[in-house]
Design a protein around this motif. Structure first.
Motif, PDB file in Angstrom:
ATOM      1  N   ASP A  77      13.017  51.174  14.713  1.00 17.66           N
ATOM      2  CA  ASP A  77      13.644  52.091  13.781  1.00 17.66           C
ATOM      3  C   ASP A  77      14.652  52.995  14.488  1.00 17.66           C
ATOM      4  OD1 ASP A  77      14.103  53.635  11.454  1.00 17.66           O
ATOM      5  OD2 ASP A  77      12.606  55.092  12.115  1.00 17.66           O
ATOM      6  N   LEU A  78      14.275  53.486  15.686  1.00 19.50           N
ATOM      7  CA  LEU A  78      15.138  54.408  16.413  1.00 19.50           C
ATOM      8  C   LEU A  78      16.289  53.707  17.119  1.00 19.50           C
ATOM      9  CD1 LEU A  78      12.543  56.828  18.043  1.00 19.50           C
ATOM     10  CD2 LEU A  78      14.380  57.492  16.506  1.00 19.50           C
ATOM     11  N   PHE A  79      15.976  52.601  17.798  1.00 17.93           N
ATOM     12  CA  PHE A  79      16.938  51.992  18.706  1.00 17.93           C
ATOM     13  C   PHE A  79      17.434  50.625  18.266  1.00 17.93           C
ATOM     14  CE2 PHE A  79      14.088  54.677  21.293  1.00 17.93           C
ATOM     15  CZ  PHE A  79      15.014  55.613  21.719  1.00 17.93           C
ATOM     16  N   GLY A  80      16.869  50.082  17.199  1.00 18.90           N
ATOM     17  CA  GLY A  80      17.279  48.756  16.755  1.00 18.90           C
ATOM     18  C   GLY A  80      18.710  48.778  16.253  1.00 18.90           C
ATOM     19  N   GLY A  81      19.603  48.221  17.054  1.00 19.48           N
ATOM     20  CA  GLY A  81      21.016  48.326  16.728  1.00 19.48           C
ATOM     21  C   GLY A  81      21.487  47.357  15.667  1.00 19.48           C
ATOM     22  N   ASN A  82      20.787  46.208  15.543  1.00 20.05           N
ATOM     23  CA  ASN A  82      21.239  45.163  14.624  1.00 20.05           C
ATOM     24  C   ASN A  82      22.680  44.763  14.902  1.00 20.05           C
ATOM     25  OD1 ASN A  82      20.754  43.325  12.543  1.00 20.05           O
ATOM     26  ND2 ASN A  82      21.646  44.673  11.005  1.00 20.05           N
ATOM     27  N   TRP A  83      23.025  44.722  16.198  1.00 15.73           N
ATOM     28  CA  TRP A  83      24.359  44.284  16.592  1.00 15.73           C
ATOM     29  C   TRP A  83      24.490  42.787  16.351  1.00 15.73           C
ATOM     30  CZ3 TRP A  83      27.883  46.809  20.436  1.00 15.73           C
ATOM     31  CH2 TRP A  83      27.676  48.191  20.490  1.00 15.73           C
ATOM     32  N   PRO A  84      25.656  42.317  15.933  1.00 11.95           N
ATOM     33  CA  PRO A  84      25.829  40.875  15.725  1.00 11.95           C
ATOM     34  C   PRO A  84      25.810  40.132  17.060  1.00 11.95           C
ATOM     35  CG  PRO A  84      27.911  42.030  15.465  1.00 11.95           C
ATOM     36  CD  PRO A  84      26.860  43.085  15.588  1.00 11.95           C
ATOM     37  N   ILE A  85      25.166  38.987  17.084  1.00 10.91           N
ATOM     38  CA  ILE A  85      25.038  38.216  18.322  1.00 10.91           C
ATOM     39  C   ILE A  85      26.400  37.819  18.872  1.00 10.91           C
ATOM     40  CG2 ILE A  85      24.839  35.986  17.182  1.00 10.91           C
ATOM     41  CD1 ILE A  85      22.906  37.166  20.304  1.00 10.91           C
ATOM     42  N   ASP A  86      27.383  37.638  17.996  1.00 11.59           N
ATOM     43  CA  ASP A  86      28.724  37.264  18.463  1.00 11.59           C
ATOM     44  C   ASP A  86      29.308  38.314  19.405  1.00 11.59           C
ATOM     45  OD1 ASP A  86      28.856  34.832  17.118  1.00 11.59           O
ATOM     46  OD2 ASP A  86      29.520  35.796  15.260  1.00 11.59           O
ATOM     47  N   GLN A  87      28.905  39.566  19.236  1.00 15.39           N
ATOM     48  CA  GLN A  87      29.410  40.621  20.101  1.00 15.39           C
ATOM     49  C   GLN A  87      28.937  40.411  21.530  1.00 15.39           C
ATOM     50  OE1 GLN A  87      31.507  43.047  18.786  1.00 15.39           O
ATOM     51  NE2 GLN A  87      31.925  43.509  20.926  1.00 15.39           N
ATOM     52  N   TYR A  88      27.697  39.939  21.704  1.00 14.24           N
ATOM     53  CA  TYR A  88      27.173  39.674  23.039  1.00 14.24           C
ATOM     54  C   TYR A  88      27.852  38.451  23.654  1.00 14.24           C
ATOM     55  CZ  TYR A  88      23.506  42.418  20.752  1.00 14.24           C
ATOM     56  OH  TYR A  88      22.834  43.362  20.034  1.00 14.24           O
ATOM     57  N   VAL A  89      28.012  37.418  22.836  1.00 16.10           N
ATOM     58  CA  VAL A  89      28.679  36.207  23.326  1.00 16.10           C
ATOM     59  C   VAL A  89      30.086  36.551  23.811  1.00 16.10           C
ATOM     60  CG1 VAL A  89      29.559  33.941  22.673  1.00 16.10           C
ATOM     61  CG2 VAL A  89      27.311  34.681  21.850  1.00 16.10           C
ATOM     62  N   LYS A  90      30.781  37.381  23.054  1.00 20.32           N
ATOM     63  CA  LYS A  90      32.130  37.793  23.415  1.00 20.32           C
ATOM     64  C   LYS A  90      32.154  38.468  24.787  1.00 20.32           C
ATOM     65  CE  LYS A  90      35.725  40.939  21.702  1.00 20.32           C
ATOM     66  NZ  LYS A  90      36.012  41.941  20.648  1.00 20.32           N
ATOM     67  N   SER A  91      31.092  39.203  25.114  1.00 24.14           N
ATOM     68  CA  SER A  91      31.032  39.915  26.388  1.00 24.14           C
ATOM     69  C   SER A  91      30.936  38.979  27.576  1.00 24.14           C
ATOM     70  CB  SER A  91      29.829  40.868  26.395  1.00 24.14           C
ATOM     71  OG  SER A  91      29.951  41.849  25.397  1.00 24.14           O
ATOM     72  N   TYR A  92      30.438  37.763  27.352  1.00 23.54           N
ATOM     73  CA  TYR A  92      30.129  36.879  28.476  1.00 23.54           C
ATOM     74  C   TYR A  92      30.988  35.621  28.542  1.00 23.54           C
ATOM     75  CZ  TYR A  92      26.142  39.880  29.184  1.00 23.54           C
ATOM     76  OH  TYR A  92      25.354  40.979  29.424  1.00 23.54           O
ATOM     77  N   ILE A  93      31.917  35.414  27.594  1.00 22.02           N
ATOM     78  CA  ILE A  93      32.658  34.157  27.642  1.00 22.02           C
ATOM     79  C   ILE A  93      33.510  34.056  28.899  1.00 22.02           C
ATOM     80  CG2 ILE A  93      32.647  33.805  25.153  1.00 22.02           C
ATOM     81  CD1 ILE A  93      35.525  34.720  25.047  1.00 22.02           C
ATOM     82  N   GLY A  94      33.877  35.174  29.488  1.00 23.12           N
ATOM     83  CA  GLY A  94      34.697  35.136  30.687  1.00 23.12           C
ATOM     84  C   GLY A  94      34.002  34.565  31.903  1.00 23.12           C
ATOM     85  N   VAL A  95      32.660  34.556  31.897  1.00 19.50           N
ATOM     86  CA  VAL A  95      31.925  33.998  33.038  1.00 19.50           C
ATOM     87  C   VAL A  95      31.407  32.590  32.742  1.00 19.50           C
ATOM     88  CG1 VAL A  95      31.267  36.235  33.964  1.00 19.50           C
ATOM     89  CG2 VAL A  95      29.767  35.126  32.303  1.00 19.50           C
ATOM     90  N   MET A  96      31.675  32.085  31.550  1.00 19.20           N
ATOM     91  CA  MET A  96      31.206  30.750  31.195  1.00 19.20           C
ATOM     92  C   MET A  96      32.132  29.682  31.767  1.00 19.20           C
ATOM     93  SD  MET A  96      30.107  31.213  27.194  1.00 19.20           S
ATOM     94  CE  MET A  96      28.701  32.219  26.726  1.00 19.20           C
TER      95      MET A  96
END
Length: 551
Positions: free
Chosen positions: A483-502
């Motif tokens: 309830d306090l910290f659950g961001g419900n961020w879209p998974i695509d946002q995380y993928v976007k952060s790491y495509i440069g190392v793929m």
């Protein structure tokens, strides 16, 4: 940590929170499965990247877990598979050369400052720093601290390669040191890729600073010793992270020794506040003032501002707060939400009363304010099972006040507002406690105890830890945490952060998918994401030293 794009948050029902935890865990597990598939094919780089996405997801969207044995098993298996032959690392009788590892050295925030203060306090040892995934300019005070220690600052992600290559490079660097201390982001896989094969005895012992003690984080399976900054963190490390009790040790957060540069009245004048104003100050990141159930930070304090015309409240770091608009209009300059600043000293020096952020506490700010002699009050409205989200840090316990509901909180503030001698005595007592436990030279005794415990512990055997599997919990702590910290961020946002190392094939496929979904804020800059991360960092940060572009 709260979702950056959220202005309000309404607690959900217990059943709804369980469903979100279960959904988050299922998504987390789906990326673990992809990582396992790539590992089985021998594509270690892609496996590591999907582990990064899974870890990032678990940090931002609570999955009912605080560490991931299955996730760390994949990473340690990669470490063993990519390890190069070499001799065992000698076990020093004393630690003289220490290597700190950070993900990023941020100019604002407590973690980078704490590390540099640690280095400055530990004058008998040489300290160096490796940054695994730094982006943007590096604060000058970081260079100053490590160079004064006789060490250096190095970057992994400005060199050719991916996370596997950076881990190999990190191993080589670490070979010249006596001890490793991790100050990394929760989701950073590079240290465990580097040192996951701990049974080989080829690396210095790894200490993990538990600075994000309320979140999921990597590295319990390689932590020769976990450094916990409060007792609630230690208990969570034992009960929910699988770290043996004897491999945990308490150490207070180090904070800067306080030396006033101006009187309280002088600081007020500098800030444009009348000297006879009773000034309440709060300092934290914007997301720590999230509105919950309609109770904005401004609304909570409005009755105090209404009752006492001589009282003002400055919230440093609150920035734009749309929910506060009616109160900002009503109280004018007496209530201000200000942008963050790398130097909040004038506000601490001006404060008659320090008020903690809510609903997310800020312990570092509480300590700094107490160090300046300001009486401090915090608000904790949750069950004791969730005390990891409260203030329970060394010098603050017993020397600051903690209210359990809004009425008690406002009553505490009224006592301090109406009693100058109480403000003075409470602030003085808190300042003395902070100086004794959190400032050198008193803090150095805790630091030396950490080094001594690390030296006396036997080698870590993590096989039993890695034989377990993570399963989500739906208890009081997890439900409240979601309830306090659950961001419900879209998974695509995380993928976007790491495509440069793929690897390029994976990078291109994800780039096309992200572009189709409109995940690039500036479409003209979208092609930049096709460049490998090391090239972007080398050019943007290493050669041109540009600020990071949010794209």
């Amino acid at each position: 940590m709260a979702p950056a794009d959220a202005a309000t948050a309404t607690p959900r029902t217990h059943a709804a929170q369980e469903q979100r935890i279960a959904r988050n865990f299922a998504e987390y597990e789906s990326y673990l499965q992809r990582a396992e598939e790539y590992f089985a094919r021998g594509d270690f780089a892609s496996a590591a990247d999907y582990c990064s996405v899974a870890a990032h997801l678990a940090v931002q969207n609570h999955c009912g877990i605080f560490w991931g044995p299955r996730l760390e098993k994949i990473l340690t298996d990669i470490a063993r598979a990519t390890e190069t032959p070499g001799p065992a690392h000698p076990r020093p009788t004393q630690y003289k050369r220490i290597l700190s590892i950070m993900t990023q050295a941020a100019p604002v925030g407590g973690l980078t400052r704490m590390l540099c203060q640690w280095v400055g306090a530990d004058r008998e040892r040489e300290h160096s720093l490796v940054l695994t995934q730094h982006r943007g300019p590096t604060p000058q005070f970081v260079f100053d601290a490590f160079e004064a220690s006789g060490g250096s600052v190095r970057y992994l992600n400005r060199t050719l390669g991916n996370q596997i290559d950076w881990a190999r490079n990190l191993r080589k660097i670490a070979a010249g040191y006596d001890l490793i201390v991790l100050h990394t982001h929760c989701e950073d896989v590079v240290p465990i890729l580097a040192f996951g094969a701990i049974e080989s005895g080829k690396y210095p012992h790894v200490l993990a600073l538990n600075h994000a003690d309320h979140l999921f984080w990597l590295n319990p399976s390689i932590a020769h010793l976990a450094i916990d900054l409060r007792d609630a963190a230690l208990e969570l490390s034992v009960t929910r992270r699988g770290i043996a009790r004897e491999r945990n040790i308490l150490m207070p957060t180090i904070s800067e020794s306080i030396k006033r540069t101006r009187t309280r009245e002088e600081a007020k004048r500098e800030l444009g506040v009348a000297p006879d104003t009773i000034l309440m100050v709060s300092v934290a990141r914007q997301l720590k003032y999230l509105t919950r159930e309609g109770d904005s930070y401004a609304k909570i304090h409005a009755p105090i501002l209404e009752k006492y015309p001589s009282v003002s409240l400055l919230v440093v770091g609150g920035a734009e707060q749309p929910d506060w608009t009616p109160y900002l209009a009503k109280f004018g300059d007496r209530l201000q939400s200000l942008p963050p600043t790398p130097n909040p000293r004038p506000y601490y020096e001006a404060a008659d009363i320090y008020v903690d952020s809510y609903p997310f506490v800020s312990s570092t700010s509480m300590m700094e304010a107490s160090g300046y002699g300001a009486p401090a009050v915090s608000l904790f409205t949750h069950p004791n099972d969730v005390r990891i989200t409260a203030i329970n840090h060394f010098a603050l316990v017993g020397n600051t006040w903690q209210a359990r509901d809004f009425d008690e909180y406002r009553a505490m503030l009224e006592k301090l507002i109406t009693d100058p001698s109480l403000r003075h005595d409470m602030g003085r007592k808190a300042g003395e406690a902070v100086a004794a436990a959190h400032n050198p030279p008193g803090w150095n005794a805790w630091m030396e105890a950490v080094y001594a415990r690390a030296a006396e512990l036997p080698p870590l055997d993590n096989r039993a830890m890695l034989a377990t599997r993570e399963t989500p919990s739906f208890g009081e702590l997890d439900v409240r945490h979601e309830d306090l910290f659950g961001g419900n961020w879209p998974i695509d946002q995380y993928v976007k952060s790491y495509i440069g190392v793929m690897p390029f094939g994976e990078r291109l496929a994800h780039w096309r998918d992200l572009k189709r979904k409109g995940m690039f804020k500036n479409p003209r800059r979208a092609p930049a994401f096709l460049a490998p991360e090391w090239l972007k960092r080398a050019v943007r940060d290493g050669l041109l030293n540009w600020p990071e572009d949010p794209h």
